[in-house]
Design an enzyme around this catalytic site. Structure first.
Site, short mmCIF file in Angstrom:
data_model
loop_
_atom_site.label_atom_id
_atom_site.label_comp_id
_atom_site.label_asym_id
_atom_site.label_seq_id
_atom_site.Cartn_x
_atom_site.Cartn_y
_atom_site.Cartn_z
CB SER A 19 -0.90 0.01 1.24
OG SER A 19 -1.66 1.19 1.28
CG ASN A 67 6.88 7.43 3.63
OD1 ASN A 67 5.82 8.02 3.81
ND2 ASN A 67 7.07 6.17 3.98
CB CYS A 126 -0.71 5.13 9.37
SG CYS A 126 0.11 6.52 8.60
N GLY A 214 12.34 -0.35 2.92
CA GLY A 214 13.45 -0.82 2.10
C GLY A 214 14.40 -1.72 2.87
C1 LIG Z 1 6.03 6.37 0.14
C2 LIG Z 1 5.35 5.33 0.97
C3 LIG Z 1 3.99 5.46 1.24
C4 LIG Z 1 3.33 4.48 2.01
N1 LIG Z 1 1.98 4.61 2.25
C5 LIG Z 1 1.32 3.63 2.94
C6 LIG Z 1 -0.10 3.68 3.10
O1 LIG Z 1 -0.80 4.58 2.61
N2 LIG Z 1 -0.69 2.70 3.83
C7 LIG Z 1 0.01 1.64 4.37
O2 LIG Z 1 -0.58 0.77 5.01
N3 LIG Z 1 1.36 1.55 4.20
C8 LIG Z 1 2.02 2.51 3.50
N4 LIG Z 1 3.38 2.40 3.30
C9 LIG Z 1 4.11 1.25 3.87
C10 LIG Z 1 4.30 0.13 2.86
O3 LIG Z 1 3.05 -0.39 2.41
C11 LIG Z 1 5.15 -1.03 3.45
O4 LIG Z 1 4.48 -1.54 4.59
C12 LIG Z 1 6.55 -0.58 3.88
O5 LIG Z 1 7.06 0.36 2.97
C13 LIG Z 1 7.53 -1.77 3.98
O6 LIG Z 1 7.70 -2.41 2.72
P1 LIG Z 1 8.93 -2.08 1.72
O7 LIG Z 1 10.20 -2.14 2.51
O8 LIG Z 1 8.83 -3.12 0.63
O9 LIG Z 1 8.70 -0.70 1.18
C14 LIG Z 1 4.06 3.38 2.53
C15 LIG Z 1 5.44 3.26 2.26
C16 LIG Z 1 6.09 4.21 1.48
C17 LIG Z 1 7.56 4.05 1.20
#
Ligand SMILES: Cc1cc2nc3c(=O)[nH]c(=O)nc-3n(C[C@H](O)[C@H](O)[C@H](O)COP(=O)(O)O)c2cc1C
Length: 301
Positions: A19, A67, A126, A214
């Site tokens: 998401s 972020n 969040c 990340g």
């Molecule tokens: C720019 C950005 C916006 C995100 N917005 C949301 C969001 O609206 N809702 C949510 O549940 N998680 C949000 N996340 C979290 C991601 O869904 C995910 O849980 C987190 O980034 C870890 O995964 P990754 O390391 O593959 O990015 C966001 C992450 C990023 C980087």
């Protein structure tokens, strides 16, 4: 070999767009679906229009992203066009929702359930959806309250509870969500963090503090998924730092049935889904596994 079932939903492969990475824009989500993701998650949808924070909202540093986007949302009542376009998605749509309190969660859940997404993910992790100054997801009681309220609104649509790694005992939170009616757990959301520009003597993000994602957070994700797998029977959508097949397999061995990719899309583009799937397949062939389901939780005794 890669097809799986996640909380009753058939996925052609276990990769899922996380998401928030590409907003709630239907065209972008469908592009990711066509690029090979097994399912796609929309950006979290709130009760009303919200602008989010000022720039800079996302920065890439050497170990991942930081972020503070601030949950920009058109609001659950203003998305008719997006929903219409999303009907053409070749893969399942997961709608993510948030609210500042239980009645807001109920309102958004009701509006979103009418659009019949394949699954609904309640973002109780969040920093922008606080209850008494605390993330819902750091309290078992508050998490259960949201999950049971949302579950009542959405009928048969499977409900995923998205958890924060900031919880002291994430297994306990997952268990409370399972008992409150969650059909699956998603972990992890970002880890709170902050970076400072030392020449400017100022925090880099306009909002100052943000969420880390990340590769930096992969070990945190593995540990959280491990703890959740030991605590609950419902399936886990694991995420945090996945950008290769080996990363995905590591999260699966910890207990994840499906794998979310967020920051990996930022680094590799939409082709990351095919890349991860190809690498999982190669690893399975080399190690004599026939079905991706065999990998789930195998690192546990
Ligand atoms: C720019 C950005 C916006 C995100 N917005 C949301 C969001 O609206 N809702 C949510 O549940 N998680 C949000 N996340 C979290 C991601 O869904 C995910 O849980 C987190 O980034 C870890 O995964 P990754 O390391 O593959 O990015 C966001 C992450 C990023 C980087």
């Amino acid at each position: 070999m890669l097809s799986t079932n996640f909380a009753g939903i058939e996925l052609k492969n276990p990769t899922v767009l996380a998401s928030g990475i590409l907003g709630a824009n239907a065209e972008l989500l469908i592009r990711i679906a066509n690029a090979g993701a097994g399912a796609v998650t929309m950006k979290s949808i709130g009760p009303s229009e919200r602008n989010g924070h000022n720039n800079p909202t996302v920065i890439a540093w050497e170990h991942g992203l930081l972020n503070a986007v601030g949950l920009p949302s058109a609001g659950c009542k203003k998305m008719e066009e997006e929903w219409k376009l999303l009907e053409k998605s070749p893969v399942s749509i997961i709608a993510s929702i948030y609210g500042a309190n239980v009645p807001e969660f109920e309102e958004v859940a009701r509006a979103v359930a009418e659009k019949k997404p394949a699954m609904i993910e309640a973002n109780i992790s969040c920093p922008n959806s606080e209850k008494h100054g605390q993330l819902f997801g750091t309290s078992a009681e508050a998490s259960a309250e949201v999950i049971s309220a949302v579950k009542k609104e959405i009928g048969k649509i499977p409900l995923i509870a998205k958890l924060t790694p900031q919880a002291l005992n994430i297994g306990e939170i997952a268990k409370a969500c399972e008992e409150a009616g969650a059909d699956a757990i998603c972990a992890i959301n970002t880890v709170q963090g902050m970076l400072i520009n030392i020449e400017a003597h100022k925090p880099i993000l306009h909002f100052k503090k943000g969420g880390i994602s990340g590769s930096a957070i992969k070990p945190v994700a593995v540990k959280c998924i491990w703890d959740i797998y030991e605590a609950v029977k419902i399936p886990i959508l694991g995420m945090g730092g996945v950008s290769s097949g080996r990363d995905a397999i590591e999260l699966m061995q910890a207990g994840a049935t499906a794998i979310g990719i967020g920051s990996g899309v930022y680094y590799h583009g939409p082709k990351v889904f095919k890349k991860v799937c190809n690498e999982i397949r190669e690893w399975m062939q080399k190690n004599n596994y026939k079905n991706v389901k065999e990998l789930v939780g195998i690192a546990h005794d």
